[in-house]
Design an enzyme around this catalytic site. Structure first.
Site, short mmCIF file in Angstrom:
data_model
loop_
_atom_site.label_atom_id
_atom_site.label_comp_id
_atom_site.label_asym_id
_atom_site.label_seq_id
_atom_site.Cartn_x
_atom_site.Cartn_y
_atom_site.Cartn_z
N ASP A 80 11.70 26.37 -33.06
CA ASP A 80 12.86 26.68 -33.89
C ASP A 80 12.40 26.56 -35.35
O ASP A 80 11.39 25.90 -35.62
CB ASP A 80 13.98 25.68 -33.58
CG ASP A 80 15.09 25.72 -34.62
OD1 ASP A 80 15.64 26.81 -34.83
OD2 ASP A 80 15.38 24.67 -35.22
N ASP B 10 19.81 24.79 -30.33
CA ASP B 10 18.54 24.86 -29.60
C ASP B 10 18.67 24.40 -28.15
O ASP B 10 17.77 24.60 -27.35
CB ASP B 10 17.47 23.99 -30.29
CG ASP B 10 17.17 24.45 -31.70
OD1 ASP B 10 17.14 25.67 -31.92
OD2 ASP B 10 16.98 23.59 -32.58
N CYS C 64 3.33 1.68 2.80
CA CYS C 64 4.61 0.98 2.60
C CYS C 64 5.58 1.86 1.82
O CYS C 64 6.77 1.91 2.11
CB CYS C 64 4.39 -0.33 1.85
SG CYS C 64 3.39 -1.53 2.74
N ASP D 282 15.63 21.09 -32.61
CA ASP D 282 16.28 19.86 -33.05
C ASP D 282 17.81 19.94 -33.10
O ASP D 282 18.46 18.93 -33.31
CB ASP D 282 15.78 19.47 -34.44
CG ASP D 282 16.38 20.34 -35.53
OD1 ASP D 282 16.51 21.57 -35.30
OD2 ASP D 282 16.74 19.81 -36.59
N CYS E 228 0.84 -1.20 0.00
CA CYS E 228 0.00 0.00 0.00
C CYS E 228 0.87 1.25 0.00
O CYS E 228 2.10 1.17 0.07
CB CYS E 228 -0.93 0.01 1.21
SG CYS E 228 -0.03 0.06 2.79
#
Length: 812
Positions: free
Chosen positions: A498, A703, A93, A699, A90
């Protein structure tokens, strides 16, 4: 972890510090650390960056040392370790395990996931699995390696649960049938109930005892108290109190109730484990993409070997219908390869000699020989599996409140159960007409409260949804790095793109080559100089120039002293003359006059062409225009995001007119042009004023600063590794529609998490008072323990089941 040197309660640790610049910094750090009461000495080796720390009390000292070093502007090298933790039942725990792990020497942070049964710790020492095992096993929790599915102890635990459940179901069925036909005596029922209580339910007793030894209580404690109360009361009623046997109403909490409590809870755990396993199927599917055996080409013949025997550099033969076992490069042959399970892109990709292969992809047509060079965890598939597992094991901030509640849940329930028993046992007959004696009714409500209350659903609410959501994202080539990212996406108000390689194809082409007329240079000469100085560059614009020179059969002039000038262009020496090739900012920076070219530059820019200047000895000798096509899906994505209410912008290093041309075509009104990489990050920072949340999509290397600065960084898988490393979300293909998929998936996952948390809290808020008998004085409704056990078991299963509904997510 680092083995301590211990002499009379004195400890020594060696830690690595990053960012120390000079000896003065060393003295400042040493002086500050020595002010900590427990620290006996702190000596730093400047050349190696190693801190030799001696202290006389382990408890929390290293955490305070780490905080001091952080405040001084430096940081200790940290390592992460993921391992499996089994035996948790649970959310209470989870709270206990996290608290215990944080007390281990050197551990700064610990995150435990109930659904995936994994723990991740962040430590400034070398992590050792034995330290975690020694800390958790005395508490009743098992520790295994990261690949818990292969851990024999975990598999044994699952088998034991199955066997005990089958045994409990057999005994319970015999008892139910016997009771229905009134065939069983009290002794028979006792003999049937005892094995279920003390054999099938033994794990509850073991867990409760270990929790009690550590001064805490959890779900096991509630189950033991509830089922033992029912069993003990039944023993007393059956063998020591003949009056009780005459109460037909009281028979509901006899041996059959005790048996059904244990059986239903075991059944709930079994169904829960099956549902959790189903939620993790995405990782299993990814792992199953690799074949078990492969054909390698060795000394002129094919040889079938096991995947585990495959080595880097082996030549592998792949026929149609087979999967590639590892990353590599095609050496011979051609064909179409399906990479959809990795990238989410459904169309096959044409592969030929020299092309790269992703391990796990499927060969549709053609016979290929390729050299394997990326194996196991070093392959794209291996890194993807790792990324998905880390995301599934993460914890969203929304779970923190549930964790806090779970930490105190069991003691509160024990208090409520005690008050319930005392209330009905003292004033029951004064409140309502009871169907049994006050004591009997008090016992029934006590057992019902103990059994129905369980923090399992609270602990599973968030991780179960994240496991399914992260797996579903992987199916569509969208890899989200963690639960905190899913939650943060919801707060995004603006998306910044970009341009080159993100909104455009990133494969620009040369459109015009214009030599300055008075210098009487030819087009080929301009291309020879331009391609020569670009030889060492990997920028998309450089590729366009080199490709055009190759197409025309122009040989590049040899270049020396090449230098890439990020955000500007390149510089080199050709034929003993300094050459500059780049944008207008590069020319202005180097005091090269371009004023006479403004008209031509403006005309090209207005047509969406990027003008590139070529200068020799501080004088422009030519211009090249380059154009990059907009991705087909870019306009559709922009429209989708606008409809969702996002504010959009484009940021680029390209000139303002070209940038505006592209933005206008796409319908993006905000444009930030001619920006260097660090300026891109500054723009993001400005947009984030007043807690305005911004996502950045990019990409390339340039960037990376902006992706890091943004609240959410989204990198295209076709981009550079550094962009993907600094991003929060990676789209394995270059398809921009993945941006919309990520937003939609995050929205659905968070909606599921909120539903789970609502029902988990609602269940306990409603169920516990009903079990305590608050409705009995008004409507005569009293919840019997057997129904309480069924309701408790189903609550956890329902939360996981609701999470599995995310598998129906299908982005458009």
């Amino acid at each position: 972890m680092n083995s301590p040197t211990e002499v009379k309660n004195s400890f020594e640790r060696f830690l690595f510090i990053n960012g120390i610049k000079d000896e003065n910094s060393v003295l400042g750090i040493e002086e500050k650390l020595c002010q900590v009461e427990e620290v006996e000495s702190a000596k730093i080796d400047f050349n190696k960056g190693i801190l030799d720390l001696r202290f006389n009390a382990k408890n929390d000292t290293l955490r305070r040392v780490s905080k001091i070093i952080d405040e001084l502007g430096y940081d200790l090298s940290r390592q992460k370790k993921t391992f499996s933790v089994y035996g948790m039942s649970c959310a209470a725990c989870v709270s206990r395990v996290e608290k215990k792990l944080k007390k281990i020497d050197g551990v700064l942070e610990a995150r435990v996931n109930l659904a995936s049964e994994k723990a991740e710790v962040e430590t400034i020492l070398t992590p050792d699995i034995e330290d975690f095992r020694n800390a958790l096993e005395p508490m009743g929790f098992g520790v295994g390696d990261e690949k818990k599915s292969e851990d024999p102890e975990i598999e044994e635990t699952k088998r034991e649960l199955t066997v005990k459940l089958i045994g409990a179901l057999i005994f319970a069925s015999i008892m139910m049938i016997g009771n229905f036909f009134q065939l069983l005596s009290s002794l028979s029922m006792f003999l049937l109930a005892a094995p279920v209580q003390f054999w099938a339910g033994s794990q509850f007793y073991v867990g409760a005892w270990k929790a009690l030894k550590h001064g805490s209580a959890d779900m096991n404690s509630l189950v033991v108290l509830g089922s033992t109360s029912a069993f003990g009361l039944s023993v007393w009623a059956a063998f020591f109190s003949s009056n009780t046997l005459q109460s037909e109403q009281f028979s509901g909490i006899y041996f059959d109730s005790a048996v059904m409590i244990v059986t239903l809870i075991l059944l709930g755990r079994f169904l829960e484990s099956k549902a959790k396993a189903k939620a993790s199927e995405a990782v299993k599917k990814l792992l199953n993409l690799r074949p078990v055996e492969v054909n390698v080409f060795e000394k002129g013949v094919e040889k079938l070997i096991s995947l585990s025997d495959l080595k880097g550099g082996d030549v592998v033969c792949i026929r149609p219908g087979e999967r590639f076992p590892a990353d590599g490069i095609v050496m011979e042959g051609s064909g179409y390869v399906d990479e959809s399970m990795i990238t989410g892109e459904s169309l096959g990709v044409d592969k030929k000699t020299g092309d790269s292969i992703i391990g796990g992809s499927f060969n549709q047509t053609g016979f290929l020989k390729y050299k394997a060079d990326g194996l196991g965890e070093n392959s794209v598939l291996g890194r993807i599996v790792k990324m998905v597992e880390e995301a599934q094991g993460s914890k969203a901030p929304i779970q923190r409140f549930a964790d806090k509640v779970a930490g105190v849940f069991t003691p509160i329930i024990l208090l409520i159960a005690g008050l319930t028993f005392g209330f009905w046992g003292t004033w029951g007959d004064d409140i309502a007409v009871l169907p049994m004696s006050e004591n009997q009714f008090a016992w029934m409500t006590l057992v019902s409260v103990l059994v129905i209350a369980c923090p399992c659903a609270l602990g599973l609410a968030t991780p179960a949804a994240i496991i399914v959501g992260a797996g579903k994202g992987a199916e569509h080539g969208v890899f989200i790095k963690g639960g905190e990212i899913l939650e943060a996406i919801e707060r995004i108000k603006m998306v910044v793109f970009d341009k080159t390689g993100t909104l455009t194809l990133g494969a620009p082409e040369v459109i015009d080559v214009w030599p300055v007329p008075e210098l009487k240079l030819s087009v080929d000469e301009i291309l020879s100089f331009a391609s020569g100085v670009e030889t060492g560059s990997e920028h998309p614009l450089a590729d366009a120039i080199k490709n055009e020179a190759h197409r025309r059969g122009v040989n590049p002039v040899d270049c020396i002293d090449f230098k890439f000038l990020s955000g500007y262009g390149v510089r080199g020496v050709l034929e003993d003359k300094t050459i500059f090739l780049g944008n207008a900012k590069l020319m202005i920076e180097n005091e090269i006059d371009i004023s006479s070219l403004n008209d031509r530059m403006g005309k090209w820019a207005s047509e969406g062409k990027t003008p590139v200047f070529l200068a020799r000895d501080k004088r422009v000798i030519g211009m090249i225009s380059i154009a990059d096509s907009v991705k087909l899906e870019a306009k559709e994505l922009v429209q989708k995001l606008k409809e969702k209410g996002f504010r959009l912008a484009m940021i680029t290093g390209d000139n303002s007119q070209t940038a505006k041309y592209i933005a206008d075509n796409l319908g993006i009104s905000e444009v930030y042009a001619e920006k260097l990489p660090d300026q891109k990050a500054d723009i993001i920072k400005e947009l984030q004023q007043d807690d305005f949340k911004v996502a950045m999509v990019g990409d390339g290397i340039n960037d990376a600063p902006a992706l890091t600065q943004a609240d959410i960084g989204i990198a295209l898988g076709t981009g550079t590794d550094i962009a993907k490393e600094t991003s929060d979300i990676t789209l394995m293909s270059g398809d921009l529609n993945g941006v919309a998929k990520a937003f939609d998936l995050a929205k659905e996952t968070m909606k599921t998490i909120r539903q789970n948390l609502f029902w988990a809290f609602f269940y306990n808020v409603m169920a516990v008072p009903i079990a305590a008998g608050v409705l009995f004085p008004i409507w005569g409704i009293a919840l019997k323990p057997v129904y309480a056990a069924a309701a408790m078991s189903l609550s956890s299963v329902s939360v996981v089941g609701n999470s599995l509904l995310l598998n129906r997510f299908n982005p458009k």
